[in-house]
Design a protein around this motif. Structure first.
Motif, PDB file in Angstrom:
ATOM      1  N   HIS A   1      30.899  24.363 -47.037  1.00  0.00           N
ATOM      2  CA  HIS A   1      30.008  23.221 -47.295  1.00  0.00           C
ATOM      3  C   HIS A   1      29.667  23.119 -48.772  1.00  0.00           C
ATOM      4  O   HIS A   1      28.624  22.593 -49.140  1.00  0.00           O
ATOM      5  N   GLY A   2      30.548  23.675 -49.620  1.00  0.00           N
ATOM      6  CA  GLY A   2      30.344  23.595 -51.059  1.00  0.00           C
ATOM      7  C   GLY A   2      29.344  24.590 -51.617  1.00  0.00           C
ATOM      8  O   GLY A   2      28.929  24.474 -52.761  1.00  0.00           O
ATOM      9  N   ARG A   3      28.957  25.587 -50.822  1.00  0.00           N
ATOM     10  CA  ARG A   3      28.004  26.601 -51.279  1.00  0.00           C
ATOM     11  C   ARG A   3      28.622  27.983 -51.100  1.00  0.00           C
ATOM     12  O   ARG A   3      29.399  28.204 -50.180  1.00  0.00           O
ATOM     13  N   PRO A   4      28.235  28.924 -51.963  1.00  0.00           N
ATOM     14  CA  PRO A   4      28.744  30.297 -51.784  1.00  0.00           C
ATOM     15  C   PRO A   4      28.333  30.852 -50.425  1.00  0.00           C
ATOM     16  O   PRO A   4      27.294  30.473 -49.882  1.00  0.00           O
ATOM     17  N   ALA A   5      29.144  31.760 -49.912  1.00  0.00           N
ATOM     18  CA  ALA A   5      28.863  32.363 -48.615  1.00  0.00           C
ATOM     19  C   ALA A   5      29.186  33.850 -48.668  1.00  0.00           C
ATOM     20  O   ALA A   5      30.044  34.289 -49.442  1.00  0.00           O
ATOM     21  N   VAL A   6      28.483  34.611 -47.831  1.00  0.00           N
ATOM     22  CA  VAL A   6      28.640  36.061 -47.773  1.00  0.00           C
ATOM     23  C   VAL A   6      28.894  36.465 -46.324  1.00  0.00           C
ATOM     24  O   VAL A   6      28.239  35.962 -45.410  1.00  0.00           O
ATOM     25  N   ALA A   7      29.857  37.368 -46.126  1.00  0.00           N
ATOM     26  CA  ALA A   7      30.106  37.963 -44.813  1.00  0.00           C
ATOM     27  C   ALA A   7      29.473  39.348 -44.822  1.00  0.00           C
ATOM     28  O   ALA A   7      29.603  40.080 -45.807  1.00  0.00           O
ATOM     29  N   MET A   8      28.784  39.681 -43.727  1.00  0.00           N
ATOM     30  CA  MET A   8      28.054  40.954 -43.678  1.00  0.00           C
ATOM     31  C   MET A   8      28.295  41.686 -42.364  1.00  0.00           C
ATOM     32  O   MET A   8      28.240  41.083 -41.298  1.00  0.00           O
ATOM     33  N   HIS A   9      28.528  42.976 -42.475  1.00  0.00           N
ATOM     34  CA  HIS A   9      28.560  43.849 -41.305  1.00  0.00           C
ATOM     35  C   HIS A   9      27.163  44.448 -41.218  1.00  0.00           C
ATOM     36  O   HIS A   9      26.727  45.176 -42.123  1.00  0.00           O
ATOM     37  N   VAL A  10      26.445  44.112 -40.150  1.00  0.00           N
ATOM     38  CA  VAL A  10      25.046  44.516 -39.997  1.00  0.00           C
ATOM     39  C   VAL A  10      24.845  45.263 -38.677  1.00  0.00           C
ATOM     40  O   VAL A  10      25.720  45.275 -37.827  1.00  0.00           O
ATOM     41  N   ASP A  11      23.643  45.830 -38.528  1.00  0.00           N
ATOM     42  CA  ASP A  11      23.301  46.568 -37.307  1.00  0.00           C
ATOM     43  C   ASP A  11      23.296  45.693 -36.063  1.00  0.00           C
ATOM     44  O   ASP A  11      23.718  46.124 -35.004  1.00  0.00           O
ATOM     45  N   ASN A  12      22.770  44.477 -36.182  1.00  0.00           N
ATOM     46  CA  ASN A  12      22.556  43.626 -35.022  1.00  0.00           C
ATOM     47  C   ASN A  12      22.864  42.176 -35.400  1.00  0.00           C
ATOM     48  O   ASN A  12      22.038  41.526 -36.054  1.00  0.00           O
ATOM     49  N   ASN A  13      24.034  41.692 -35.002  1.00  0.00           N
ATOM     50  CA  ASN A  13      24.451  40.338 -35.383  1.00  0.00           C
ATOM     51  C   ASN A  13      23.492  39.262 -34.883  1.00  0.00           C
ATOM     52  O   ASN A  13      23.166  38.319 -35.606  1.00  0.00           O
ATOM     53  N   GLU A  14      23.071  39.384 -33.640  1.00  0.00           N
ATOM     54  CA  GLU A  14      22.213  38.356 -33.053  1.00  0.00           C
ATOM     55  C   GLU A  14      20.876  38.262 -33.793  1.00  0.00           C
ATOM     56  O   GLU A  14      20.434  37.182 -34.172  1.00  0.00           O
ATOM     57  N   GLN A  15      20.241  39.398 -34.004  1.00  0.00           N
ATOM     58  CA  GLN A  15      18.950  39.398 -34.688  1.00  0.00           C
ATOM     59  C   GLN A  15      19.101  38.970 -36.151  1.00  0.00           C
ATOM     60  O   GLN A  15      18.263  38.240 -36.682  1.00  0.00           O
ATOM     61  N   ALA A  16      20.173  39.409 -36.795  1.00  0.00           N
ATOM     62  CA  ALA A  16      20.412  39.008 -38.187  1.00  0.00           C
ATOM     63  C   ALA A  16      20.589  37.500 -38.286  1.00  0.00           C
ATOM     64  O   ALA A  16      19.992  36.853 -39.153  1.00  0.00           O
ATOM     65  N   SER A  17      21.389  36.932 -37.394  1.00  0.00           N
ATOM     66  CA  SER A  17      21.604  35.478 -37.406  1.00  0.00           C
ATOM     67  C   SER A  17      20.299  34.736 -37.177  1.00  0.00           C
ATOM     68  O   SER A  17      19.999  33.754 -37.863  1.00  0.00           O
ATOM     69  N   ARG A  18      19.518  35.205 -36.228  1.00  0.00           N
ATOM     70  CA  ARG A  18      18.247  34.557 -35.921  1.00  0.00           C
ATOM     71  C   ARG A  18      17.298  34.627 -37.128  1.00  0.00           C
ATOM     72  O   ARG A  18      16.703  33.635 -37.527  1.00  0.00           O
ATOM     73  N   SER A  19      17.174  35.805 -37.737  1.00  0.00           N
ATOM     74  CA  SER A  19      16.275  35.986 -38.878  1.00  0.00           C
ATOM     75  C   SER A  19      16.707  35.141 -40.071  1.00  0.00           C
ATOM     76  O   SER A  19      15.874  34.512 -40.727  1.00  0.00           O
ATOM     77  N   LEU A  20      18.000  35.138 -40.349  1.00  0.00           N
ATOM     78  CA  LEU A  20      18.502  34.346 -41.472  1.00  0.00           C
ATOM     79  C   LEU A  20      18.307  32.854 -41.218  1.00  0.00           C
ATOM     80  O   LEU A  20      17.898  32.110 -42.116  1.00  0.00           O
ATOM     81  N   HIS A  21      18.580  32.427 -40.008  1.00  0.00           N
ATOM     82  CA  HIS A  21      18.406  31.012 -39.657  1.00  0.00           C
ATOM     83  C   HIS A  21      16.938  30.591 -39.814  1.00  0.00           C
ATOM     84  O   HIS A  21      16.648  29.520 -40.343  1.00  0.00           O
ATOM     85  N   GLU A  22      16.028  31.454 -39.370  1.00  0.00           N
ATOM     86  CA  GLU A  22      14.599  31.150 -39.502  1.00  0.00           C
ATOM     87  C   GLU A  22      14.168  31.048 -40.958  1.00  0.00           C
ATOM     88  O   GLU A  22      13.211  30.342 -41.273  1.00  0.00           O
ATOM     89  N   MET A  23      14.878  31.725 -41.864  1.00  0.00           N
ATOM     90  CA  MET A  23      14.574  31.649 -43.303  1.00  0.00           C
ATOM     91  C   MET A  23      15.312  30.491 -43.977  1.00  0.00           C
ATOM     92  O   MET A  23      15.248  30.338 -45.193  1.00  0.00           O
ATOM     93  N   GLY A  24      16.041  29.691 -43.192  1.00  0.00           N
ATOM     94  CA  GLY A  24      16.703  28.513 -43.740  1.00  0.00           C
ATOM     95  C   GLY A  24      18.149  28.695 -44.150  1.00  0.00           C
ATOM     96  O   GLY A  24      18.750  27.794 -44.734  1.00  0.00           O
TER      97      GLY A  24
END
Length: 163
Positions: free
Chosen positions: A129-152
């Protein structure tokens, strides 16, 4: 939890295929640490619709691990198998960074607040979408996605990488 028809407890279970958070597939390709091995892997995708959209390399004296995110993982899996490359797969969270100076710090803060550890991360080659992006290996994908989404943060899925 609710009671089933037989009076026993009925538990709602969501299976892996029923997950409700986006992720991207990473392929970890195992290679001997010698000249030309990376080029061999990259060339195996030539002539196909599969593009490498994320790449990082870890090496030691004897071997290397090439971590790849592909635009079309199903076809990429077939190509890696046909070319007899040893590989493993796992799911990563990919998020776009907003155009603010503190966006990377905000991403880390969001995950810290959720007590989620980042094992490793790397930038994507494409910007869907024309913006930089980062791929991350994290402890919990679902919680990470939810937390990041809540932060915008915009969480990417494989369809975002295919275009």
């Amino acid at each position: 939890m609710s009671l089933g028809e037989d009076g026993g407890a009925e538990i709602d279970v969501e299976t892996l295929h029923g997950r409700n958070w986006p992720s991207v597939t990473q392929f970890s390709v195992f290679l001997e640490n010698r000249v030309g091995q990376l080029l061999e892997v990259i060339r195996s995708f030539q002539g196909s619709k599969v593009k490498i959209v994320g790449l990082t390399i870890s090496d030691s004296a004897d071997c290397s691990i090439i971590r790849l995110i592909l635009s079309h993982p199903e076809q990429g899996r077939e190509i890696l198998s046909l070319n007899k490359h040893a590989f493993a797969e796992n799911e990563l969270v990919a998020a776009e960074l907003p155009s603010t100076a503190s966006s990377l710090a905000d991403m880390c803060l969001s995950l810290l607040r959720a007590e989620i550890n980042i094992h490793y991360a790397y930038p994507l080659i494409v910007q869907p979408h024309g913006r930089p992006a980062v791929a991350m290996h994290v402890d919990n994908n679902e919680q990470a996605s939810r937390s990041l989404h809540e932060m915008g943060f915009e969480i990417l899925c494989e369809a975002d990488l295919a275009s």
